[in-house]
Design a protein around this motif. Structure first.
Motif, PDB file in Angstrom:
ATOM      1  N   TYR A   1       0.810  -1.221   0.000  1.00  0.00           N
ATOM      2  CA  TYR A   1       0.000   0.000   0.000  1.00  0.00           C
ATOM      3  C   TYR A   1       0.843   1.269   0.000  1.00  0.00           C
ATOM      4  O   TYR A   1       0.426   2.287  -0.559  1.00  0.00           O
ATOM      5  CB  TYR A   1      -0.951   0.009   1.204  1.00  0.00           C
ATOM      6  N   THR A   2       2.009   1.212   0.619  1.00  0.00           N
ATOM      7  CA  THR A   2       2.894   2.369   0.643  1.00  0.00           C
ATOM      8  C   THR A   2       4.333   1.901   0.514  1.00  0.00           C
ATOM      9  O   THR A   2       4.741   0.945   1.171  1.00  0.00           O
ATOM     10  CB  THR A   2       2.763   3.163   1.968  1.00  0.00           C
ATOM     11  N   VAL A   3       5.074   2.575  -0.337  1.00  0.00           N
ATOM     12  CA  VAL A   3       6.517   2.391  -0.423  1.00  0.00           C
ATOM     13  C   VAL A   3       7.115   3.719   0.015  1.00  0.00           C
ATOM     14  O   VAL A   3       6.943   4.739  -0.641  1.00  0.00           O
ATOM     15  CB  VAL A   3       6.986   2.038  -1.850  1.00  0.00           C
ATOM     16  N   GLU A   4       7.784   3.688   1.159  1.00  0.00           N
ATOM     17  CA  GLU A   4       8.408   4.895   1.698  1.00  0.00           C
ATOM     18  C   GLU A   4       9.905   4.818   1.406  1.00  0.00           C
ATOM     19  O   GLU A   4      10.556   3.825   1.732  1.00  0.00           O
ATOM     20  CB  GLU A   4       8.179   4.966   3.204  1.00  0.00           C
ATOM     21  N   ILE A   5      10.435   5.850   0.764  1.00  0.00           N
ATOM     22  CA  ILE A   5      11.854   5.865   0.437  1.00  0.00           C
ATOM     23  C   ILE A   5      12.531   7.095   1.033  1.00  0.00           C
ATOM     24  O   ILE A   5      11.879   8.086   1.358  1.00  0.00           O
ATOM     25  CB  ILE A   5      12.104   5.821  -1.088  1.00  0.00           C
ATOM     26  N   ARG A   6      13.836   6.981   1.186  1.00  0.00           N
ATOM     27  CA  ARG A   6      14.678   8.100   1.604  1.00  0.00           C
ATOM     28  C   ARG A   6      15.436   8.562   0.373  1.00  0.00           C
ATOM     29  O   ARG A   6      16.106   7.760  -0.280  1.00  0.00           O
ATOM     30  CB  ARG A   6      15.652   7.653   2.697  1.00  0.00           C
TER      31      ARG A   6
ATOM     32  N   GLU B   1      19.375  14.767  -1.087  1.00  0.00           N
ATOM     33  CA  GLU B   1      19.453  15.946  -1.953  1.00  0.00           C
ATOM     34  C   GLU B   1      20.538  15.796  -3.020  1.00  0.00           C
ATOM     35  O   GLU B   1      20.416  16.341  -4.109  1.00  0.00           O
ATOM     36  CB  GLU B   1      19.752  17.198  -1.127  1.00  0.00           C
ATOM     37  N   ALA B   2      21.599  15.067  -2.705  1.00  0.00           N
ATOM     38  CA  ALA B   2      22.729  14.911  -3.627  1.00  0.00           C
ATOM     39  C   ALA B   2      22.679  13.592  -4.391  1.00  0.00           C
ATOM     40  O   ALA B   2      23.673  13.171  -4.974  1.00  0.00           O
ATOM     41  CB  ALA B   2      24.039  15.020  -2.854  1.00  0.00           C
ATOM     42  N   ALA B   3      21.530  12.933  -4.416  1.00  0.00           N
ATOM     43  CA  ALA B   3      21.409  11.634  -5.087  1.00  0.00           C
ATOM     44  C   ALA B   3      21.392  11.759  -6.604  1.00  0.00           C
ATOM     45  O   ALA B   3      21.591  10.777  -7.308  1.00  0.00           O
ATOM     46  CB  ALA B   3      20.157  10.907  -4.612  1.00  0.00           C
ATOM     47  N   GLY B   4      21.134  12.934  -7.101  1.00  0.00           N
ATOM     48  CA  GLY B   4      21.107  13.131  -8.546  1.00  0.00           C
ATOM     49  C   GLY B   4      19.864  12.576  -9.215  1.00  0.00           C
ATOM     50  O   GLY B   4      19.901  12.180 -10.370  1.00  0.00           O
ATOM     51  N   VAL B   5      18.766  12.536  -8.459  1.00  0.00           N
ATOM     52  CA  VAL B   5      17.517  11.981  -8.968  1.00  0.00           C
ATOM     53  C   VAL B   5      16.422  13.036  -8.842  1.00  0.00           C
ATOM     54  O   VAL B   5      16.260  13.638  -7.780  1.00  0.00           O
ATOM     55  CB  VAL B   5      17.112  10.716  -8.168  1.00  0.00           C
ATOM     56  N   ALA B   6      15.698  13.249  -9.920  1.00  0.00           N
ATOM     57  CA  ALA B   6      14.587  14.210  -9.910  1.00  0.00           C
ATOM     58  C   ALA B   6      13.362  13.565  -9.267  1.00  0.00           C
ATOM     59  O   ALA B   6      12.907  12.507  -9.711  1.00  0.00           O
ATOM     60  CB  ALA B   6      14.265  14.670 -11.324  1.00  0.00           C
TER      61      ALA B   6
ATOM     62  N   ASN C   1      10.826  10.732   1.605  1.00  0.00           N
ATOM     63  CA  ASN C   1      11.391  11.493   2.715  1.00  0.00           C
ATOM     64  C   ASN C   1      12.725  12.064   2.254  1.00  0.00           C
ATOM     65  O   ASN C   1      13.606  11.309   1.819  1.00  0.00           O
ATOM     66  CB  ASN C   1      11.602  10.602   3.941  1.00  0.00           C
ATOM     67  N   HIS C   2      12.861  13.357   2.357  1.00  0.00           N
ATOM     68  CA  HIS C   2      14.063  14.035   1.879  1.00  0.00           C
ATOM     69  C   HIS C   2      15.164  14.002   2.931  1.00  0.00           C
ATOM     70  O   HIS C   2      14.913  14.232   4.114  1.00  0.00           O
ATOM     71  CB  HIS C   2      13.742  15.475   1.497  1.00  0.00           C
ATOM     72  N   VAL C   3      16.375  13.713   2.472  1.00  0.00           N
ATOM     73  CA  VAL C   3      17.545  13.658   3.350  1.00  0.00           C
ATOM     74  C   VAL C   3      18.467  14.813   2.948  1.00  0.00           C
ATOM     75  O   VAL C   3      18.918  14.867   1.802  1.00  0.00           O
ATOM     76  CB  VAL C   3      18.283  12.310   3.212  1.00  0.00           C
TER      77      VAL C   3
ATOM     78  N   ARG D   1      28.890  13.206   3.398  1.00  0.00           N
ATOM     79  CA  ARG D   1      28.632  12.143   4.374  1.00  0.00           C
ATOM     80  C   ARG D   1      27.177  11.707   4.389  1.00  0.00           C
ATOM     81  O   ARG D   1      26.856  10.621   4.856  1.00  0.00           O
ATOM     82  CB  ARG D   1      29.031  12.604   5.769  1.00  0.00           C
ATOM     83  N   GLN D   2      26.292  12.553   3.934  1.00  0.00           N
ATOM     84  CA  GLN D   2      24.862  12.242   3.914  1.00  0.00           C
ATOM     85  C   GLN D   2      24.240  13.021   2.771  1.00  0.00           C
ATOM     86  O   GLN D   2      24.648  14.125   2.481  1.00  0.00           O
ATOM     87  CB  GLN D   2      24.240  12.679   5.239  1.00  0.00           C
ATOM     88  N   GLY D   3      23.247  12.408   2.141  1.00  0.00           N
ATOM     89  CA  GLY D   3      22.530  13.106   1.086  1.00  0.00           C
ATOM     90  C   GLY D   3      22.526  12.399  -0.251  1.00  0.00           C
ATOM     91  O   GLY D   3      21.908  12.867  -1.197  1.00  0.00           O
ATOM     92  N   LYS D   4      23.220  11.262  -0.347  1.00  0.00           N
ATOM     93  CA  LYS D   4      23.222  10.492  -1.598  1.00  0.00           C
ATOM     94  C   LYS D   4      22.274   9.296  -1.541  1.00  0.00           C
ATOM     95  O   LYS D   4      22.219   8.506  -2.457  1.00  0.00           O
ATOM     96  CB  LYS D   4      24.630  10.010  -1.915  1.00  0.00           C
ATOM     97  N   GLU D   5      21.507   9.195  -0.458  1.00  0.00           N
ATOM     98  CA  GLU D   5      20.641   8.034  -0.253  1.00  0.00           C
ATOM     99  C   GLU D   5      19.530   7.951  -1.302  1.00  0.00           C
ATOM    100  O   GLU D   5      18.976   8.948  -1.720  1.00  0.00           O
ATOM    101  CB  GLU D   5      19.974   8.101   1.127  1.00  0.00           C
ATOM    102  N   LEU D   6      19.250   6.746  -1.691  1.00  0.00           N
ATOM    103  CA  LEU D   6      18.054   6.387  -2.450  1.00  0.00           C
ATOM    104  C   LEU D   6      17.761   4.962  -2.024  1.00  0.00           C
ATOM    105  O   LEU D   6      18.332   4.001  -2.555  1.00  0.00           O
ATOM    106  CB  LEU D   6      18.257   6.485  -3.958  1.00  0.00           C
ATOM    107  N   GLU D   7      16.920   4.829  -0.995  1.00  0.00           N
ATOM    108  CA  GLU D   7      16.708   3.515  -0.387  1.00  0.00           C
ATOM    109  C   GLU D   7      15.299   3.403   0.179  1.00  0.00           C
ATOM    110  O   GLU D   7      14.655   4.413   0.466  1.00  0.00           O
ATOM    111  CB  GLU D   7      17.723   3.310   0.737  1.00  0.00           C
TER     112      GLU D   7
END
Length: 113
Positions: free
Chosen positions: A27-32, A35-40, A65-67, A100-106
């Motif tokens: 029903y829900t897919v929550e992702i992190r 900002e620096a992941a390079g994904v729109a 969820n934005h990191v 150190r943080q901000g490239k997440e896509l998970e």
């Protein structure tokens, strides 16, 4: 649009996890998303709508969820949130400090049944 491939990988992992748990629906897919992941974000949302069709996630909602980006300067031994894309230290002005943080896509969580 590389977001379709990224989202297909995320959804495949979500479906695999849901089926391991005995679920028949997602029903829900929550992702992190860093900002620096390079994904729109908008492209990611559109990709989710495409890849979820004919799967157990067909009725699912994507929650993002934005990191924020956090950089580290080894010269000053400080962490900081960069102001622009150069990741320049606000103390010594060294360019291109470590991210150190901000490239997440998970996947953060799933709502399943």
């Amino acid at each position: 649009m590389h977001e379709v491939g990224l989202m297909r990988n995320i959804l495949d992992a979500a479906i695999e996890r849901a089926t391991q748990e005995g679920a028949h629906h997602i029903y829900t897919v929550e992702i992190r998303l860093g900002e620096a992941a390079g994904v729109a974000e908008e492209s990611l949302e559109q990709a989710f709508e495409i890849v979820k069709k004919d799967t157990i996630a067909e009725m699912a909602h994507l929650q993002i969820n934005h990191v924020p980006t956090v950089s580290y300067c080894p010269n000053c031994n400080i962490e900081f949130q960069p102001i622009d894309l150069l990741y320049e230290c606000p103390e010594c002005h060294q360019p291109y400090c470590e991210i150190r943080q901000g490239k997440e896509l998970e996947i953060a969580s799933l709502a399943i049944s």
